[in-house]
Every structure is written in C-alpha cells, then in structure tokens.
Design a protein around this motif. Structure first.
Motif, PDB file in Angstrom:
ATOM      1  N   ASP A   1      40.798  49.727  -7.063  1.00 39.40           N
ATOM      2  CA  ASP A   1      41.845  50.740  -6.920  1.00 39.40           C
ATOM      3  C   ASP A   1      42.340  50.723  -5.473  1.00 39.40           C
ATOM      4  O   ASP A   1      41.659  51.191  -4.565  1.00 39.40           O
ATOM      5  CB  ASP A   1      41.294  52.116  -7.299  1.00 39.40           C
ATOM      6  N   GLU A   2      43.525  50.195  -5.284  1.00 37.28           N
ATOM      7  CA  GLU A   2      44.075  50.048  -3.930  1.00 37.28           C
ATOM      8  C   GLU A   2      44.379  51.393  -3.281  1.00 37.28           C
ATOM      9  O   GLU A   2      44.457  51.501  -2.051  1.00 37.28           O
ATOM     10  CB  GLU A   2      45.348  49.194  -3.997  1.00 37.28           C
ATOM     11  N   SER A   3      44.535  52.452  -4.091  1.00 35.11           N
ATOM     12  CA  SER A   3      44.829  53.771  -3.534  1.00 35.11           C
ATOM     13  C   SER A   3      43.569  54.495  -3.061  1.00 35.11           C
ATOM     14  O   SER A   3      43.661  55.563  -2.456  1.00 35.11           O
ATOM     15  CB  SER A   3      45.555  54.632  -4.577  1.00 35.11           C
ATOM     16  N   ASP A   4      42.418  53.939  -3.333  1.00 37.24           N
ATOM     17  CA  ASP A   4      41.144  54.516  -2.920  1.00 37.24           C
ATOM     18  C   ASP A   4      40.659  53.794  -1.665  1.00 37.24           C
ATOM     19  O   ASP A   4      40.186  52.642  -1.744  1.00 37.24           O
ATOM     20  CB  ASP A   4      40.123  54.367  -4.050  1.00 37.24           C
ATOM     21  N   PRO A   5      40.760  54.406  -0.474  1.00 38.33           N
ATOM     22  CA  PRO A   5      40.384  53.721   0.772  1.00 38.33           C
ATOM     23  C   PRO A   5      38.942  53.219   0.760  1.00 38.33           C
ATOM     24  O   PRO A   5      38.657  52.125   1.258  1.00 38.33           O
ATOM     25  CB  PRO A   5      40.603  54.784   1.848  1.00 38.33           C
ATOM     26  N   ALA A   6      38.038  53.999   0.204  1.00 35.09           N
ATOM     27  CA  ALA A   6      36.632  53.598   0.194  1.00 35.09           C
ATOM     28  C   ALA A   6      36.418  52.366  -0.682  1.00 35.09           C
ATOM     29  O   ALA A   6      35.695  51.435  -0.306  1.00 35.09           O
ATOM     30  CB  ALA A   6      35.759  54.757  -0.298  1.00 35.09           C
ATOM     31  N   GLU A   7      37.067  52.361  -1.858  1.00 31.66           N
ATOM     32  CA  GLU A   7      36.914  51.218  -2.756  1.00 31.66           C
ATOM     33  C   GLU A   7      37.604  49.987  -2.183  1.00 31.66           C
ATOM     34  O   GLU A   7      37.105  48.858  -2.317  1.00 31.66           O
ATOM     35  CB  GLU A   7      37.477  51.550  -4.141  1.00 31.66           C
ATOM     36  N   THR A   8      38.730  50.178  -1.524  1.00 31.06           N
ATOM     37  CA  THR A   8      39.420  49.058  -0.887  1.00 31.06           C
ATOM     38  C   THR A   8      38.546  48.437   0.199  1.00 31.06           C
ATOM     39  O   THR A   8      38.465  47.214   0.333  1.00 31.06           O
ATOM     40  CB  THR A   8      40.763  49.520  -0.293  1.00 31.06           C
TER      41      THR A   8
ATOM     42  N   ARG B   1      35.280  48.515   0.279  1.00 32.84           N
ATOM     43  CA  ARG B   1      34.192  47.800  -0.383  1.00 32.84           C
ATOM     44  C   ARG B   1      34.677  46.440  -0.883  1.00 32.84           C
ATOM     45  O   ARG B   1      33.934  45.450  -0.830  1.00 32.84           O
ATOM     46  CB  ARG B   1      33.646  48.630  -1.552  1.00 32.84           C
TER      47      ARG B   1
ATOM     48  N   GLY C   1      44.287  55.334 -10.477  1.00 40.09           N
ATOM     49  CA  GLY C   1      44.943  55.077  -9.204  1.00 40.09           C
ATOM     50  C   GLY C   1      45.897  53.900  -9.254  1.00 40.09           C
ATOM     51  O   GLY C   1      46.711  53.770 -10.176  1.00 40.09           O
ATOM     52  N   THR C   2      45.780  53.018  -8.255  1.00 37.01           N
ATOM     53  CA  THR C   2      46.665  51.855  -8.129  1.00 37.01           C
ATOM     54  C   THR C   2      45.829  50.589  -8.245  1.00 37.01           C
ATOM     55  O   THR C   2      45.381  50.030  -7.233  1.00 37.01           O
ATOM     56  CB  THR C   2      47.399  51.893  -6.770  1.00 37.01           C
TER      57      THR C   2
END
Length: 465
Positions: free
Chosen positions: A390-397, A399, A338-339
């Motif tokens: 990964d900034e493109s992953d809303p869930a990980e962002t 967290r 991702g990003t």
C-alpha cells in the motif's frame, strides 16, 4: 525555466509538432514505469522522425549545455528514462520504420522506435523471427531493448538482446554520427563498441538505427507443468534438466505465493497448495520426447503433480499459467486497502542457488509482513520478486524499501547480480557500486567521460552521476 535560446534553436530545424513544452504533456512523459525513483522537471520533449533531426537536437543541447534524456516506450523498470531538471526528453517513438529485411543474410535493419512485436510480425512473412521476447514486447521498442539489454522468457535457449545486435547507427552527445559493428557473420576488427552501447541505458549515445540478427521461425512447441512440495525439489529439477543437456525454450518458476495467486485466478491445471511450480517448454525437433524426459526428471526430483501437453492447444493452456501471473497479481493488489502498487524486482543468481534465494525472499516477506510474489526465468537464474504493498501507508512503504534492499543483498551474497535484464537506471546506482570492484567502476566512469565529457546525456543514471 528552459534555457532562453533552447526552443528557438531547436525549432530552427524541427517541425513545430516535434517539440512540446506544454507542462501537462511534459509531466506525462517525465518518468518510466519504475517505482521508488524520482524524476525532474523537463524543459521540452523532442519527437524527431529522422537521424538528422536527432543530430540537430544533440548538437544544439551540447552547445547550450542542456542535458538530454533519451526515451522509448517508457516501459523500463529502473528509472533510466526519468527526466532530470531542465532536460530535453528525446523520444524516438516517431522513428518507427523497418528499413530492410534481408533473408539471405538473416538480418533486419530498423529504427529504434519499432515495437518489438511489430518487428517480429514483419519478419515472420520471410520465415524468420527475432527471438528476444521481453514481457512488454507488445509495447516496448527496439531502441529501449538495446538501451537496457532486455531479456525475456525464451532467453534460456535463444539468448538476450545483446546476442542479436550486429551493428548500430548512433548519434554521440555532441551531434556526431557514427556506426558500429558490421553485416558479416564474423568480425573482430577493433574494440566491440556495439556490445558496449547495448545495455548502456542511453548514457553513451542515442541509437538511431540497428542491424539485428534473425533466426528461422521457431517450430511448434509443447510444454509441461510440474508442481513441487518443496523449493529444494524444484531447484533440484531445474539443475537436473540443465545437467542432462536439455535446451528448453522456456523454463519458468512460480513460488508458493505466485502459484496460489494464479490458481485462485482460475487456472484449471494449477494446484494452489504447492511450494513451487515449473513451466517448461520445448520447441526442439522432437518436443514430445524431450518433454517426456524432462517430466521424468521433475518426478525424480520430487514433483507430485505433472501435466504434459500433447497438442498445441494443451500447450497453450499450460503456458497460460505463466501469462496469467500479471492479472493474478493485479487482482491481489486490488484487494489491498489504500493505494496498492506492485514493485517488480530483477535479480539473477547462479541456478544452483535458486531454491536458497527463493527461500530467503519468503523469509524476508514474513519478517516484514509483506506480500512478495517470486517468479522468473529459472533456466538462467533470473528471478523477479514482486512486492505488493500500500503506497499510501508510509510504514508499509518503508518496509517494502527495506525488503528490496535485503533482497538485493541476498542475491549478491549468493554470487548473483543486481539486474539480469531491467538495468540500473536510478533505482540501483548504489547497489552497482557494491557489485563492481573499484577498478571496474573507474574504467566505466572513464568510458562515460570519453563519450560524454560534459555529462549531458542521461546524467545521473547508472553509476556515472
């Protein structure tokens, strides 16, 4: 849309190339290096080259009721230089002259746009040095250092930016010019407005000149690297070094994840399986003897791998372990899908709480399934937990944001502070209100109103929105 009279009035006393309204260029200057921080759309970017031009810009914007956001090199990590809608961005990048070096009084006068490294190079020819050394010293400017109260690796021995600012040349929000401080070694007349402005993040006045204290050139340094099987043993070593009266010129810590990243990046002296690594430097008159004593303290605390440098070349190899952290973490980030982005935090706790704090951060990383690398200035308790996600992953962002909040809460619970050297900006406004008591908050808001009654200078930053 900009105020209809703004551009014409600014250009009345500014060169044409000192005012930019092109949307592409404005967007490129609209924010600093902080993640998780919003920015607005500026109306113009002003690039003054003299204090008089700064006065004109501020007098004009004050009269029109237009907000102004001061900027330096935009290397800040708290959002303090981010644009607000309709503002004029006031960049001091062109005010980059070193005005005078005074060896007899050990001081230098300079403009705010001078790059920190360039200042040190200029005074070195006089046998002097400006000790503060932020990590971005090759790009950051003196004005930005003053605005944020910047620190660095050598703070444990030499102090922070505030310890070296003798006086300031300022322009107030309404365009009036004033000086604070003095050139004398002593001086306690009146309130210390110099210290008040240092660290105020461009909310009280714009710095157009600074008088800075200098020190004799640092003698050649030697360094050691010590690795530990537990966080507690590394914390004990830090406490033992300080308690024994040593004054290392650097005392840096890498946690387990950071140690492994640097070892994997190829540093030959690091073992990748250690729970923590200390990097210690001494530039005393007898650095070898100091290192021997500090190495013994590390071993007594439980270090199971110690490398002491005996030559400048060996010392550079040891210190390189600290300098390789950024490229090592960039490599880790590049491995993510991702990003990938890295969020560098800035929390300070009492030195006695270092091991407990790092252990809490590691537990937060496990619980939120994140990669968090903790490094920092163990000698003064200032740590930089770095969340790679990964900034493109809303869930990980999300967290990552939650982990950030939990790290802040943990630091305060241990008697710490939400920022040791990066500042508050927009990123930590809510946390500052939790750190300061109500009486302190009200006094600080009152000072803001006194300096800037219209709330036009860097509005919405720190706690003064």
């Amino acid at each position: 849309m900009p105020h209809p009279e703004l551009v014409d009035q600014l250009l009345a006393h500014l060169p044409a190339d000192a005012l930019i309204t092109d949307p592409v260029q404005l967007a490129a200057h609209a924010r600093d290096s902080a993640p998780f921080s919003d920015c607005g759309t500026p109306a113009a970017l002003a690039l003054p080259s003299t204090p008089e031009q700064v006065q004109h810009i501020l007098a004009t914007t004050y009269g029109l009721g237009v907000p102004v956001v001061p900027q330096g090199a935009r290397t800040g990590l708290a959002g303090a230089a981010n644009a607000v809608d309709g503002c004029v961005l006031l960049s001091t990048a062109r005010m980059d002259r070193i005005l005078a070096v005074d060896p007899a009084n050990r001081l230098v006068r300079c403009e705010p746009g001078v790059v920190t490294k360039h200042l040190n190079e200029a005074v070195a020819s006089h046998g002097l040095t400006y000790p503060p050394d932020p990590a971005s010293w090759e790009r950051c400017t003196i004005g930005g250092n003053i605005a944020t109260g910047a620190g660095g690796i050598c703070c444990v021995k030499y102090g922070v930016t505030a310890d070296y600012v003798l006086g300031l040349d300022l322009v107030l929000p309404d365009g009036r010019r004033m000086r604070t401080g003095r050139d004398t070694a002593k001086g306690v007349a009146g309130y210390d407005l110099t210290r008040l402005v240092v660290g105020s993040e461009g909310t009280l006045a714009v710095v157009v000149g600074a008088t800075l204290a200098l020190r004799p050139l640092r003698p050649p340094a030697l360094s050691l690297l010590a690795q530990f099987p537990t966080l507690t043993s590394a914390g004990d070593a830090v406490a033992a070094v300080i308690a024994a009266g040593h004054t290392p010129s650097a005392l840096e810590l890498l946690d387990r994840a950071t140690t492994r990243a640097v070892a994997d990046h190829g540093h030959p002296l690091l073992r990748g399986d250690s729970a923590a690594t200390l990097i210690v430097e001494s530039d005393s008159a007898r650095p070898a003897a100091d290192l021997d004593a500090m190495a013994l303290l590390c071993k007594e605390a439980g270090a199971d791998h110690v490398v002491s440098a005996t030559t400048p070349e060996e010392s550079r190899r040891v210190i390189e372990a600290r300098r390789l952290v950024s490229p090592a973490l960039a490599r880790c980030a590049a491995e993510l899908p991702g990003t990938p982005t890295a969020f560098i935090e800035d929390v300070a706790v009492p030195r006695s709480e270092l091991a407990k704090f790092i252990g809490t951060i590691e537990e937060i990383a496990r619980r939120h399934r994140l990669r968090i690398f903790t490094l920092g200035h163990a000698g003064d308790g200032n740590l930089h937990p770095t969340v790679v996600f990964d900034e493109s992953d809303p869930a990980e962002t999300q967290r990552a944001r939650t982990a950030y909040d939990e790290i802040m809460a943990a630091g305060l619970a241990l008697g710490g502070t939400t920022t040791g050297e990066h500042g508050i900006g927009t990123l930590k406004r809510d946390w500052l209100t939790r750190e300061l008591d109500p009486a302190s908050l009200e006094l600080q808001r009152g000072l803001k109103r006194l300096f800037d009654p219209k709330n036009l200078l860097n509005p919405g930053k720190v706690v003064f929105a």
